[in-house]
Design a protein around this motif. Structure first.
Motif, PDB file in Angstrom:
ATOM      1  N   CYS A 144       0.838  -1.212   0.000  1.00  0.00           N
ATOM      2  CA  CYS A 144       0.000   0.000   0.000  1.00  0.00           C
ATOM      3  C   CYS A 144       0.866   1.254   0.000  1.00  0.00           C
ATOM      4  O   CYS A 144       0.595   2.216  -0.722  1.00  0.00           O
ATOM      5  N   LYS A 145       1.912   1.243   0.805  1.00  0.00           N
ATOM      6  CA  LYS A 145       2.795   2.407   0.893  1.00  0.00           C
ATOM      7  C   LYS A 145       3.470   2.701  -0.439  1.00  0.00           C
ATOM      8  O   LYS A 145       3.500   3.838  -0.905  1.00  0.00           O
ATOM      9  N   GLU A 146       3.998   1.671  -1.089  1.00  0.00           N
ATOM     10  CA  GLU A 146       4.726   1.871  -2.340  1.00  0.00           C
ATOM     11  C   GLU A 146       3.814   2.340  -3.468  1.00  0.00           C
ATOM     12  O   GLU A 146       4.278   2.940  -4.437  1.00  0.00           O
ATOM     13  N   ASN A 147       2.523   2.054  -3.356  1.00  0.00           N
ATOM     14  CA  ASN A 147       1.572   2.460  -4.393  1.00  0.00           C
ATOM     15  C   ASN A 147       0.700   3.635  -3.955  1.00  0.00           C
ATOM     16  O   ASN A 147      -0.291   3.948  -4.619  1.00  0.00           O
ATOM     17  N   ASP A 148       1.090   4.274  -2.842  1.00  0.00           N
ATOM     18  CA  ASP A 148       0.367   5.446  -2.334  1.00  0.00           C
ATOM     19  C   ASP A 148      -1.132   5.167  -2.223  1.00  0.00           C
ATOM     20  O   ASP A 148      -1.970   5.975  -2.636  1.00  0.00           O
ATOM     21  N   LEU A 149      -1.452   4.011  -1.675  1.00  0.00           N
ATOM     22  CA  LEU A 149      -2.840   3.588  -1.521  1.00  0.00           C
ATOM     23  C   LEU A 149      -3.257   3.768  -0.062  1.00  0.00           C
ATOM     24  O   LEU A 149      -2.746   3.065   0.812  1.00  0.00           O
ATOM     25  N   PRO A 150      -4.138   4.698   0.231  1.00  0.00           N
ATOM     26  CA  PRO A 150      -4.528   4.933   1.625  1.00  0.00           C
ATOM     27  C   PRO A 150      -5.278   3.759   2.240  1.00  0.00           C
ATOM     28  O   PRO A 150      -5.929   2.978   1.532  1.00  0.00           O
ATOM     29  N   ILE A 151      -5.146   3.637   3.557  1.00  0.00           N
ATOM     30  CA  ILE A 151      -5.829   2.597   4.323  1.00  0.00           C
ATOM     31  C   ILE A 151      -6.676   3.273   5.395  1.00  0.00           C
ATOM     32  O   ILE A 151      -6.218   4.224   6.041  1.00  0.00           O
ATOM     33  N   ILE A 152      -7.889   2.804   5.581  1.00  0.00           N
ATOM     34  CA  ILE A 152      -8.705   3.271   6.706  1.00  0.00           C
ATOM     35  C   ILE A 152      -9.056   2.055   7.557  1.00  0.00           C
ATOM     36  O   ILE A 152      -9.629   1.088   7.065  1.00  0.00           O
ATOM     37  N   VAL A 153      -8.677   2.123   8.827  1.00  0.00           N
ATOM     38  CA  VAL A 153      -9.013   1.073   9.784  1.00  0.00           C
ATOM     39  C   VAL A 153     -10.212   1.560  10.588  1.00  0.00           C
ATOM     40  O   VAL A 153     -10.170   2.647  11.175  1.00  0.00           O
ATOM     41  N   PHE A 154     -11.294   0.781  10.611  1.00  0.00           N
ATOM     42  CA  PHE A 154     -12.519   1.242  11.257  1.00  0.00           C
ATOM     43  C   PHE A 154     -13.325   0.080  11.809  1.00  0.00           C
ATOM     44  O   PHE A 154     -13.053  -1.086  11.513  1.00  0.00           O
ATOM     45  N   ASP A 155     -14.328   0.407  12.622  1.00  0.00           N
ATOM     46  CA  ASP A 155     -15.211  -0.593  13.216  1.00  0.00           C
ATOM     47  C   ASP A 155     -16.379  -0.847  12.264  1.00  0.00           C
ATOM     48  O   ASP A 155     -17.288  -0.029  12.156  1.00  0.00           O
ATOM     49  N   PHE A 156     -16.345  -2.001  11.586  1.00  0.00           N
ATOM     50  CA  PHE A 156     -17.399  -2.304  10.617  1.00  0.00           C
ATOM     51  C   PHE A 156     -18.690  -2.763  11.297  1.00  0.00           C
ATOM     52  O   PHE A 156     -19.753  -2.761  10.684  1.00  0.00           O
ATOM     53  N   ASP A 183     -15.122  11.665   9.180  1.00  0.00           N
ATOM     54  CA  ASP A 183     -13.968  11.244   9.965  1.00  0.00           C
ATOM     55  C   ASP A 183     -14.350  10.013  10.780  1.00  0.00           C
ATOM     56  O   ASP A 183     -14.901  10.111  11.874  1.00  0.00           O
ATOM     57  N   VAL A 184     -14.067   8.842  10.218  1.00  0.00           N
ATOM     58  CA  VAL A 184     -14.375   7.576  10.876  1.00  0.00           C
ATOM     59  C   VAL A 184     -13.099   6.726  10.891  1.00  0.00           C
ATOM     60  O   VAL A 184     -12.407   6.640   9.881  1.00  0.00           O
ATOM     61  N   GLY A 185     -12.805   6.136  12.036  1.00  0.00           N
ATOM     62  CA  GLY A 185     -11.625   5.282  12.128  1.00  0.00           C
ATOM     63  C   GLY A 185     -10.336   6.067  12.033  1.00  0.00           C
ATOM     64  O   GLY A 185     -10.260   7.242  12.392  1.00  0.00           O
ATOM     65  N   THR A 186      -9.296   5.409  11.514  1.00  0.00           N
ATOM     66  CA  THR A 186      -7.976   6.039  11.354  1.00  0.00           C
ATOM     67  C   THR A 186      -7.537   5.935   9.907  1.00  0.00           C
ATOM     68  O   THR A 186      -7.547   4.850   9.324  1.00  0.00           O
ATOM     69  N   LEU A 187      -7.137   7.062   9.352  1.00  0.00           N
ATOM     70  CA  LEU A 187      -6.656   7.122   7.970  1.00  0.00           C
ATOM     71  C   LEU A 187      -5.143   7.043   7.947  1.00  0.00           C
ATOM     72  O   LEU A 187      -4.452   7.802   8.631  1.00  0.00           O
ATOM     73  N   VAL A 188      -4.608   6.109   7.152  1.00  0.00           N
ATOM     74  CA  VAL A 188      -3.167   5.979   6.956  1.00  0.00           C
ATOM     75  C   VAL A 188      -2.834   6.429   5.541  1.00  0.00           C
ATOM     76  O   VAL A 188      -3.336   5.873   4.575  1.00  0.00           O
ATOM     77  N   THR A 189      -2.002   7.466   5.430  1.00  0.00           N
ATOM     78  CA  THR A 189      -1.627   8.001   4.107  1.00  0.00           C
ATOM     79  C   THR A 189      -0.138   8.338   4.093  1.00  0.00           C
ATOM     80  O   THR A 189       0.560   8.238   5.105  1.00  0.00           O
ATOM     81  N   MET A 190       0.333   8.772   2.932  1.00  0.00           N
ATOM     82  CA  MET A 190       1.722   9.197   2.803  1.00  0.00           C
ATOM     83  C   MET A 190       1.977  10.474   3.587  1.00  0.00           C
ATOM     84  O   MET A 190       3.095  10.762   3.970  1.00  0.00           O
TER      85      MET A 190
END
Length: 235
Positions: free
Chosen positions: A202-214, A228-235
């Motif tokens: 994900c990091k190498e392809n600049d693909l954001p991740i969101i971790v959340f309570d489904f 603004d839900v969960g935590t957003l992981v970005t560059m």
């Protein structure tokens, strides 16, 4: 909508609901309802689901089952979950396609990237089962790889907690949630989001991740609308 095409990653354990093992029909129905709501907004949805409620390849160690054999057993477990989710989605009135990393022609299509993208463009929900078809790779890695291949806007990782915390919130009541965090910070703080192969992809392809309570109703809908839900992981 903030995201037009998403890759939703669910754990196999999440399908257990309050049961000790297996698949809880009420949980399946709830998930199908949440996914249907977002699909009707016009979002293109791909899904990867684990198999931990049935069998995990890493659990085979110490049982006398070879690791490679155990991983293939785990892939088949994910396929069982994918079939169950497909059935629940179709009962909710959605059109789906199940694509497998290993050939099971009587049950589903083999994964072909162009075909998967075409299904998404036709507003079909695509479920990726059986991992990537190779041992030693987790369903987290499958989610990251498939998301890159279909050019998803984001990987949404549904968990039991509402984001990434400074410590395990189930063990440390003083733990606080990150609203957003960079890939580099996750490396430096050694936060356990997904396995390193999946995370690096994900990091190498600049693909954001969101971790959340489904499991919290409406969270998936709120995310695709940009809340603004969960935590957003970005560059």
């Amino acid at each position: 909508m903030k995201y037009k095409r998403i890759l939703l990653k669910l754990s196999g354990e999440s399908l257990m609901g309050k049961k000790q093992y297996g698949i809880d029909p009420a949980t399946l129905s709830q998930y199908a309802s949440e996914i249907k709501r977002v699909s009707e907004m016009g979002v293109e949805i791909a899904i990867v689901i684990g198999g931990g409620n049935i069998f995990r390849g890493v659990d085979s160690e110490g049982t006398g089952i070879d690791r490679v054999q155990g991983d293939y057993m785990g892939m088949l477990a994910t396929l069982i979950n994918a079939m169950a989710l497909q059935s629940a989605l179709e009962n909710a009135g959605l059109i789906t396609r199940l694509m497998s990393g290993i050939k099971v022609e009587q049950v589903c299509e083999p994964f072909i990237r162009r075909r998967a993208v075409r299904h998404l463009e036709k507003r079909r929900i695509v479920i990726f089962g059986a991992g990537i078809g190779n041992p030693y790779f987790t369903t987290d890695s499958t989610a990251s790889l498939r998301a890159v291949e279909i050019e998803a806007d984001v990987v949404l990782k549904g968990t039991r907690v509402d984001g990434i915390y400074t410590a395990d919130p189930e063990k440390d009541p003083a733990a606080t949630r990150y609203r957003s965090i960079s890939f580099q910070e996750v490396y430096e703080k050694r936060l356990n989001i997904m396995d390193m192969t999946a995370f690096t992809l994900c990091k190498e392809n600049d693909l954001p991740i969101i971790v959340f309570d489904f499991n919290k109703p409406g969270n998936l809908h709120r995310i695709v609308e940009g809340e603004d839900v969960g935590t957003l992981v970005t560059m």
